[in-house]
Design a protein around this motif. Structure first.
Motif, mmCIF file in Angstrom:
data_model
loop_
_atom_site.group_PDB
_atom_site.id
_atom_site.type_symbol
_atom_site.label_atom_id
_atom_site.label_comp_id
_atom_site.label_asym_id
_atom_site.label_seq_id
_atom_site.Cartn_x
_atom_site.Cartn_y
_atom_site.Cartn_z
ATOM 1 N N ARG A 36 43.763 32.613 39.980
ATOM 2 C CA ARG A 36 43.017 31.592 39.256
ATOM 3 C C ARG A 36 42.911 31.940 37.656
ATOM 4 O O ARG A 36 41.766 32.027 37.277
ATOM 5 C CB ARG A 36 41.909 30.955 39.722
ATOM 6 C CG ARG A 36 41.903 30.208 41.223
ATOM 7 C CD ARG A 36 40.818 29.666 41.756
ATOM 8 N NE ARG A 36 41.195 28.942 43.271
ATOM 9 C CZ ARG A 36 40.228 28.603 43.743
ATOM 10 N NH1 ARG A 36 38.969 28.357 43.353
ATOM 11 N NH2 ARG A 36 40.599 28.152 45.035
ATOM 12 N N GLY A 37 43.779 32.835 37.280
ATOM 13 C CA GLY A 37 43.703 33.407 35.816
ATOM 14 C C GLY A 37 43.210 34.762 35.775
ATOM 15 O O GLY A 37 42.899 35.088 34.634
ATOM 16 N N GLN A 38 42.483 35.331 36.748
ATOM 17 C CA GLN A 38 41.937 36.423 36.736
ATOM 18 C C GLN A 38 42.690 37.475 37.420
ATOM 19 O O GLN A 38 43.310 37.171 38.720
ATOM 20 C CB GLN A 38 40.287 36.487 37.283
ATOM 21 C CG GLN A 38 39.552 35.547 36.693
ATOM 22 C CD GLN A 38 38.111 35.423 37.255
ATOM 23 O OE1 GLN A 38 38.035 35.751 38.519
ATOM 24 N NE2 GLN A 38 37.129 34.890 36.631
ATOM 25 N N HIS A 39 42.459 38.922 37.092
ATOM 26 C CA HIS A 39 43.045 39.912 37.790
ATOM 27 C C HIS A 39 42.178 40.223 38.858
ATOM 28 O O HIS A 39 40.961 40.537 38.616
ATOM 29 C CB HIS A 39 43.429 41.045 36.693
ATOM 30 C CG HIS A 39 43.581 42.268 37.485
ATOM 31 N ND1 HIS A 39 42.484 43.148 37.789
ATOM 32 C CD2 HIS A 39 44.900 42.967 37.734
ATOM 33 C CE1 HIS A 39 43.245 44.451 38.329
ATOM 34 N NE2 HIS A 39 44.526 44.266 38.300
ATOM 35 N N ILE A 40 42.422 40.330 39.930
ATOM 36 C CA ILE A 40 41.656 40.964 41.243
ATOM 37 C C ILE A 40 42.438 41.772 41.919
ATOM 38 O O ILE A 40 43.565 42.229 41.930
ATOM 39 C CB ILE A 40 41.204 39.757 42.141
ATOM 40 C CG1 ILE A 40 42.435 39.269 43.025
ATOM 41 C CG2 ILE A 40 40.392 38.890 41.469
ATOM 42 C CD1 ILE A 40 41.907 38.463 43.947
ATOM 43 N N ASP A 41 41.547 42.733 42.470
ATOM 44 C CA ASP A 41 42.101 44.101 43.205
ATOM 45 C C ASP A 41 41.382 44.179 44.544
ATOM 46 O O ASP A 41 40.419 43.204 44.758
ATOM 47 C CB ASP A 41 42.172 45.328 42.512
ATOM 48 C CG ASP A 41 41.004 45.763 41.983
ATOM 49 O OD1 ASP A 41 39.892 45.306 42.241
ATOM 50 O OD2 ASP A 41 40.844 46.540 40.931
ATOM 51 N N LEU A 42 41.418 45.174 45.196
ATOM 52 C CA LEU A 42 40.817 45.472 46.421
ATOM 53 C C LEU A 42 39.079 45.455 46.306
ATOM 54 O O LEU A 42 38.424 44.966 47.181
ATOM 55 C CB LEU A 42 41.306 46.842 47.164
ATOM 56 C CG LEU A 42 42.908 46.726 47.561
ATOM 57 C CD1 LEU A 42 43.290 48.127 48.310
ATOM 58 C CD2 LEU A 42 42.929 45.742 48.676
ATOM 59 N N ALA A 43 38.982 46.239 45.164
ATOM 60 C CA ALA A 43 37.287 46.141 44.955
ATOM 61 C C ALA A 43 36.753 44.669 44.823
ATOM 62 O O ALA A 43 35.816 44.270 45.552
ATOM 63 C CB ALA A 43 37.131 46.715 43.858
ATOM 64 N N HIS A 44 37.563 43.685 44.232
ATOM 65 C CA HIS A 44 37.067 42.567 44.057
ATOM 66 C C HIS A 44 36.964 41.482 45.496
ATOM 67 O O HIS A 44 36.045 41.045 45.751
ATOM 68 C CB HIS A 44 37.764 41.550 43.104
ATOM 69 C CG HIS A 44 37.950 42.043 41.824
ATOM 70 N ND1 HIS A 44 38.933 42.883 41.163
ATOM 71 C CD2 HIS A 44 37.069 41.626 40.969
ATOM 72 C CE1 HIS A 44 38.646 43.005 39.725
ATOM 73 N NE2 HIS A 44 37.289 42.235 39.600
ATOM 74 N N ALA A 45 38.078 41.929 46.332
ATOM 75 C CA ALA A 45 38.196 41.127 47.648
ATOM 76 C C ALA A 45 36.800 42.082 48.621
ATOM 77 O O ALA A 45 36.477 41.183 49.220
ATOM 78 C CB ALA A 45 39.534 41.350 48.223
#
Length: 62
Positions: A36-45
């Protein structure tokens, strides 16, 4: 107070979708994804999973 601070359905759906997007990315061998327009990685998840666990407790869900 509980009504005001209890996570709503939209918030829960957002974080569930975030976790699902990251799980799909990991299954494809990627460690990050645009969600949704944002960079996410494992930490976000991981944070989203923690948030969802607490949200489910507050909402009386399992």
């Amino acid at each position: 107070m509980n009504e005001v601070f209890t996570p709503g359905d939209d918030e829960v759906a957002y974080y569930e979708a975030m976790v699902a997007a990251m799980d799909e990315a990991v299954a494809e061998g990627r460690g990050a994804v645009r969600f949704r327009g944002q960079h996410i990685d494992l930490a976000h998840a991981d944070k989203a999973r923690d948030w969802l666990a607490r949200a489910r407790l507050v909402r009386g869900e399992r």
